[in-house]
Design an enzyme around this catalytic site. Sequence first.
Site, PDB file in Angstrom:
ATOM      1  CG  ASP A  97      -2.338   0.354 -13.316  1.00  0.00           C
ATOM      2  OD1 ASP A  97      -1.583  -0.624 -13.176  1.00  0.00           O
ATOM      3  OD2 ASP A  97      -2.028   1.508 -12.991  1.00  0.00           O
ATOM      4  CG  ASP A 199       0.242  -2.489  -9.434  1.00  0.00           C
ATOM      5  OD1 ASP A 199       0.963  -1.478  -9.414  1.00  0.00           O
ATOM      6  OD2 ASP A 199      -0.200  -3.027  -8.398  1.00  0.00           O
ATOM      7  CD  GLU A 256       4.869  -0.923 -10.231  1.00  0.00           C
ATOM      8  OE1 GLU A 256       5.197  -0.047  -9.422  1.00  0.00           O
ATOM      9  OE2 GLU A 256       4.079  -1.843  -9.949  1.00  0.00           O
ATOM     10  CG  HIS A 334       0.639   6.152  -9.548  1.00  0.00           C
ATOM     11  ND1 HIS A 334       1.246   5.609 -10.660  1.00  0.00           N
ATOM     12  CD2 HIS A 334       0.362   5.122  -8.718  1.00  0.00           C
ATOM     13  CE1 HIS A 334       1.318   4.288 -10.505  1.00  0.00           C
ATOM     14  NE2 HIS A 334       0.797   3.974  -9.340  1.00  0.00           N
ATOM     15  CG  ASP A 335       3.519   4.209  -6.886  1.00  0.00           C
ATOM     16  OD1 ASP A 335       2.647   4.492  -6.031  1.00  0.00           O
ATOM     17  OD2 ASP A 335       3.512   3.152  -7.535  1.00  0.00           O
TER      18      ASP A 335
END
Length: 555
Positions: A97, A199, A256, A334-335
């Site tokens: 990430d 990200d 992302e 994870h979001d």
Amino acid sequence: MESWHANQVIYQIYPKSFQDSNEDGVGDIQGIIQRIPYLKSLGITTIWLNPIYVSPQIDNGYDVSNYYAIDETLGSMADVELLIKRLHIEGMHLIMDFVMNHTSDQHPWFKDAIQHPHGLYRDYYLWANAKEDGYPNNWGSFFGGSVWSIDPGTTDQYYFHLFDRHMPDLNWHNPEVRNSMLEIAKYWIEKGIDGLRLDAFIHIDKANFNQDVPNDSNKPVIAEEFYAHLPGVQTYLKQFCAQLRAIKPDIFILGEAASASPELLMEYSRPANGECDAVITFKSLVDKVENPDIKLPTSFQLKQLDIEGMKRQLAAIETKLADVSLPVLYWSNHDMARLASRYASKCYRLQSLKCLATMLYLQRGIPIIYYGEEIGMQNLSQEQPTDFCDQTVIEFYKQALKQGYSHDDTMRMLNHTHKLPARGGMQWDLQQTNAGFSEHVPWLDGTTIAVDVATEQTDPHSLLSYYRTLIKLKKTELFTDGIEIIENTSKGVFQFTRQLGRSVAVVTCNLTDQSLDIPQIPAAHLQMVEGEVRPSGDMMTYGPWAFTIKHVLEE
């Protein structure tokens, strides 16, 4: 020549929650290394790690204070180097990430910017003067409140933070920022990583700060039109990615872009543009509130899959990307809440999870499986709204109680929809303390459903066994390289065709709790069936969440 990442099956690991090797309640790099054989047996070819850099952990690692070192709770640089080595020995890859929109307020750059208002690092961040009636503008933060916080130093200026106030946004307009971020990426490429997940890259360009949201109010309001997908994003991205590929030509750049439309996915991943290889959008998932309460925000109200809306959206994405790039296929991350909490049937839990996985992962694209999804892990249950460490949760909770909801009903909504409970410890073996994740109380604790790897490993009918079968099928040439057509079917049915040369397969899924009659496919033989499927005249009756994979016979 096709890129190596075109036929990957990616597994997302939240490092704090996968495996604790030193019994402190926090997962770590050594724990991941221990579980490489499990990942290999599942059929995973690439793992993506959420941030492991030094961080105050205000946002679980997305607030980075040192990009060149590993957070000591997760391990050491030697551990990461060993992880890379072990993965490569197994023929697997590692994606890191890369937090590029913001840093922690504890990063040396921001500390210097505070201490030296006229220094070099001041322009690494975004500043503005207040208006007479308040903040520089009325833009709202994704974490609640304004995007502006007052300079903790000696000036009266405000700094910009799209997320938490402890996570100031970087000024990508400054070439020194762009050079600094490139150096960080180069450092990790030289360590041997195979790719980067960029990200929140869609936010690295912002509009004129003098422009308010025209809504006759100074109250902060989410305004993505002013800080997402602006022209400078592609300018900066193109330069950044070109420089990375000059260092490592086969690097996998996964972007992302949470709010990207099919058209924007196409732009960000078009090979001629030289930007991302593939892009994640949250808009590939389409749902709706079951019974909306207009007096409450929809954010934490219980939702169900909008099957018809998802058909249209996935067809649009596939059409736009057909000759451009591969879509990214995922159910959880994870979001957001876990698949088993968000969309699984209450009455046909196991069958629905198998059906949903089949419906998505056999489509054209790159699957990303969120850790624990393959055993049907659900969100943890928290007891109090303060457990979520989220101001928006507190506001929702107060509104719900005011509207007459009980504490239990409100917590049920929050536990089934919020992202934090989706980050619980991996459930390896229920016979062990904390399901084998750690002997210590986990960093994120709570109750959840009793599923584990140990039990499902030996059960041929388990979800884990099915995921292994599905991943193996996904890697076949037809489901890796074939074109895709999403069929126009009756409500509740998701059917698509994959074709490669003369080889044709039709995947048919009943995504409901009811039996549905679906037209028979002529001249086809059955490759796989799960659930109750029986002939009914010139139709086939599919029981709740039943699905088939059929190969059309060649003429």
